[in-house]
Design a protein around this motif. Structure first.
Motif, PDB file in Angstrom:
ATOM      1  N   ARG A  44      14.506  59.366 -26.469  1.00  0.00           N
ATOM      2  CA  ARG A  44      15.099  60.601 -26.956  1.00  0.00           C
ATOM      3  C   ARG A  44      14.037  61.670 -27.166  1.00  0.00           C
ATOM      4  NH1 ARG A  44      18.992  59.778 -31.965  1.00  0.00           N
ATOM      5  NH2 ARG A  44      18.915  62.046 -31.738  1.00  0.00           N
ATOM      6  N   PRO A  45      14.354  62.927 -26.824  1.00  0.00           N
ATOM      7  CA  PRO A  45      13.393  64.008 -27.037  1.00  0.00           C
ATOM      8  C   PRO A  45      13.022  64.137 -28.511  1.00  0.00           C
ATOM      9  CG  PRO A  45      15.179  64.729 -25.604  1.00  0.00           C
ATOM     10  CD  PRO A  45      15.563  63.390 -26.130  1.00  0.00           C
ATOM     11  N   ARG A 126      27.886  61.543 -29.984  1.00  0.00           N
ATOM     12  CA  ARG A 126      28.785  61.195 -31.081  1.00  0.00           C
ATOM     13  C   ARG A 126      29.928  60.281 -30.663  1.00  0.00           C
ATOM     14  NH1 ARG A 126      29.530  67.227 -33.880  1.00  0.00           N
ATOM     15  NH2 ARG A 126      27.287  67.648 -34.202  1.00  0.00           N
ATOM     16  N   SER A 127      29.929  59.786 -29.448  1.00  0.00           N
ATOM     17  CA  SER A 127      30.994  58.879 -29.006  1.00  0.00           C
ATOM     18  C   SER A 127      30.830  57.515 -29.671  1.00  0.00           C
ATOM     19  CB  SER A 127      30.974  58.729 -27.482  1.00  0.00           C
ATOM     20  OG  SER A 127      31.171  59.973 -26.849  1.00  0.00           O
ATOM     21  N   GLU A 128      31.946  56.821 -29.812  1.00  0.00           N
ATOM     22  CA  GLU A 128      31.961  55.500 -30.424  1.00  0.00           C
ATOM     23  C   GLU A 128      32.738  54.541 -29.543  1.00  0.00           C
ATOM     24  OE1 GLU A 128      33.632  55.927 -34.284  1.00  0.00           O
ATOM     25  OE2 GLU A 128      31.923  57.029 -35.110  1.00  0.00           O
ATOM     26  N   ALA A 129      32.247  53.316 -29.435  1.00  0.00           N
ATOM     27  CA  ALA A 129      32.905  52.295 -28.623  1.00  0.00           C
ATOM     28  C   ALA A 129      32.792  50.954 -29.333  1.00  0.00           C
ATOM     29  CB  ALA A 129      32.281  52.216 -27.235  1.00  0.00           C
ATOM     30  N   TYR A 130      33.893  50.185 -29.300  1.00  0.00           N
ATOM     31  CA  TYR A 130      33.942  48.878 -29.962  1.00  0.00           C
ATOM     32  C   TYR A 130      34.645  47.886 -29.025  1.00  0.00           C
ATOM     33  CZ  TYR A 130      33.256  52.030 -33.927  1.00  0.00           C
ATOM     34  OH  TYR A 130      32.794  53.014 -34.757  1.00  0.00           O
ATOM     35  N   LEU A 131      34.197  46.662 -29.064  1.00  0.00           N
ATOM     36  CA  LEU A 131      34.806  45.585 -28.280  1.00  0.00           C
ATOM     37  C   LEU A 131      35.247  44.492 -29.231  1.00  0.00           C
ATOM     38  CD1 LEU A 131      35.451  44.440 -25.458  1.00  0.00           C
ATOM     39  CD2 LEU A 131      33.193  43.366 -25.470  1.00  0.00           C
ATOM     40  N   LYS A 132      36.528  44.155 -29.171  1.00  0.00           N
ATOM     41  CA  LYS A 132      37.082  43.141 -30.059  1.00  0.00           C
ATOM     42  C   LYS A 132      38.212  42.419 -29.352  1.00  0.00           C
ATOM     43  CE  LYS A 132      40.122  46.595 -32.209  1.00  0.00           C
ATOM     44  NZ  LYS A 132      40.509  47.252 -33.489  1.00  0.00           N
ATOM     45  N   PRO A 151      24.036  66.746 -27.777  1.00  0.00           N
ATOM     46  CA  PRO A 151      23.076  66.758 -28.891  1.00  0.00           C
ATOM     47  C   PRO A 151      22.125  67.952 -28.774  1.00  0.00           C
ATOM     48  CG  PRO A 151      22.560  65.008 -27.322  1.00  0.00           C
ATOM     49  CD  PRO A 151      23.907  65.541 -26.941  1.00  0.00           C
ATOM     50  N   ARG A 152      21.796  68.522 -29.904  1.00  0.00           N
ATOM     51  CA  ARG A 152      20.961  69.722 -29.934  1.00  0.00           C
ATOM     52  C   ARG A 152      19.485  69.346 -29.999  1.00  0.00           C
ATOM     53  NH1 ARG A 152      24.368  73.550 -34.231  1.00  0.00           N
ATOM     54  NH2 ARG A 152      26.345  73.551 -33.048  1.00  0.00           N
ATOM     55  N   ASP A 153      18.991  68.786 -28.905  1.00  0.00           N
ATOM     56  CA  ASP A 153      17.575  68.436 -28.837  1.00  0.00           C
ATOM     57  C   ASP A 153      16.792  69.326 -27.882  1.00  0.00           C
ATOM     58  OD1 ASP A 153      18.495  67.545 -26.364  1.00  0.00           O
ATOM     59  OD2 ASP A 153      18.487  65.447 -26.949  1.00  0.00           O
TER      60      ASP A 153
END
Length: 301
Positions: A44-45, A126-132, A151-153
């Protein structure tokens, strides 16, 4: 390399024959000298590089070491038994006559541990991922929220993806291992989605280390609704990409050198998503005779 070409020139080989001889030599050299690199080298920057010495990252745990030794000797025993039984531990007759094979089923938590879930949070998104497991503990449910905010980088230009991929297969003592699907010509999925379009990714072993970002991709279109859909994707339809860019020089995938299988969502639509998977398998569709779907054009030099 230069010495090799000089010797071949003295013998009288044409340039085409020289290249055909040199390719296997180059592959052997890279296999022996270059480690297998599949992890991302992205940083990441603004984050300083990790200069921690390798020996400080090792966890000297005696109990864990004994457990790992038992695990690898168990894998070695299984390999020896499978070698005498037949290809991949099945009798030769069964291997020749096999028309379908279920690769992954999702019936318990251990089946989910064979997969890795990731999102754009690795690059500051900001994405979210879940495996269940599904409601009846008979399926895998990949769900989450897609967010395309960048993202503001000051460097990242695009964001908004979620994915899951199978872990790299390993033999005893962390030796290289591949899935051999050369007896089949189609990927068979039983899924239930929410109407979004997914990308199916195939990771194969390549000649050179700089091809670690190469993937074979094809589309998975889900209908949405309460009904399951059986999807068959011929391997001849998968096209070659590198870092998401379609390559001009297309070639069929090496089905005997498959490393990973994955699913990626990046349709630039903010909001929740879900993909439920019953099983993943391969099959040999006799009605499909196509070898490769994409033409290769010779460029004018």
């Amino acid at each position: 390399m230069a010495l090799t070409f000089k010797l071949l020139n003295k013998v009288g080989y044409s340039p085409e024959h020289q290249w055909n001889i040199f390719c296997p030599l180059a592959k052997l050299a890279f296999a022996q000298c270059t480690p297998r690199m599949h992890s991302s080298s992205y940083r990441r920057p603004g984050v300083p590089p990790d200069n921690t010495p390798p020996w400080k990252k090792i966890d000297f745990n005696f109990q864990k070491g004994v457990k790992e030794v038992k695990k690898h000797f168990g894998l070695l025993k299984k390999e020896l038994v499978d070698h005498w039984t037949g290809p991949e531990g099945r009798p030769l007759v069964e291997h020749i006559l096999e028309q379908t094979r279920v690769l992954w089923e999702f019936r318990c938590q251990q089946d989910l541990e064979q997969w890795v879930v990731s999102s754009d949070q690795e690059i500051g998104g900001r994405s979210e991922a879940y495996l269940k497991l599904g409601k009846n503990n008979q399926t895998a449910l990949l769900c989450g929220t897609l967010n395309t905010n960048v993202p503001r980088d000051g460097e990242t230009r695009y964001s908004g993806y979620c994915s899951m991929r199978s872990k790299l297969p390993q033999a005893a003592f962390n030796r290289l291992k591949h899935y051999d699907w050369s007896s089949f010509n189609s990927l068979h999925l039983r899924v239930r989605g929410d109407g979004r379009s997914w990308m199916v990714n195939l990771g194969t072993e390549m000649y050179f280390s700089h091809q670690k970002n190469d993937l074979y991709n094809y589309f998975l279109f889900t209908r949405g609704g309460p009904y399951w859909q059986d999807v068959k994707i011929p391997f001849s339809k998968f096209f070659l990409t590198s870092r998401g860019r379609i390559q001009d020089n297309q070639q069929p995938a090496w089905l005997d050198k498959i490393n990973t299988l994955g699913f990626t969502l990046g349709d630039k639509v903010d909001g929740p998503f879900q993909l439920e998977i019953d099983f993943i398998g391969v099959c040999n569709d006799r009605a499909h005779t196509e070898e490769f779907a994409y033409e290769k054009y010779k460029r004018n030099p």
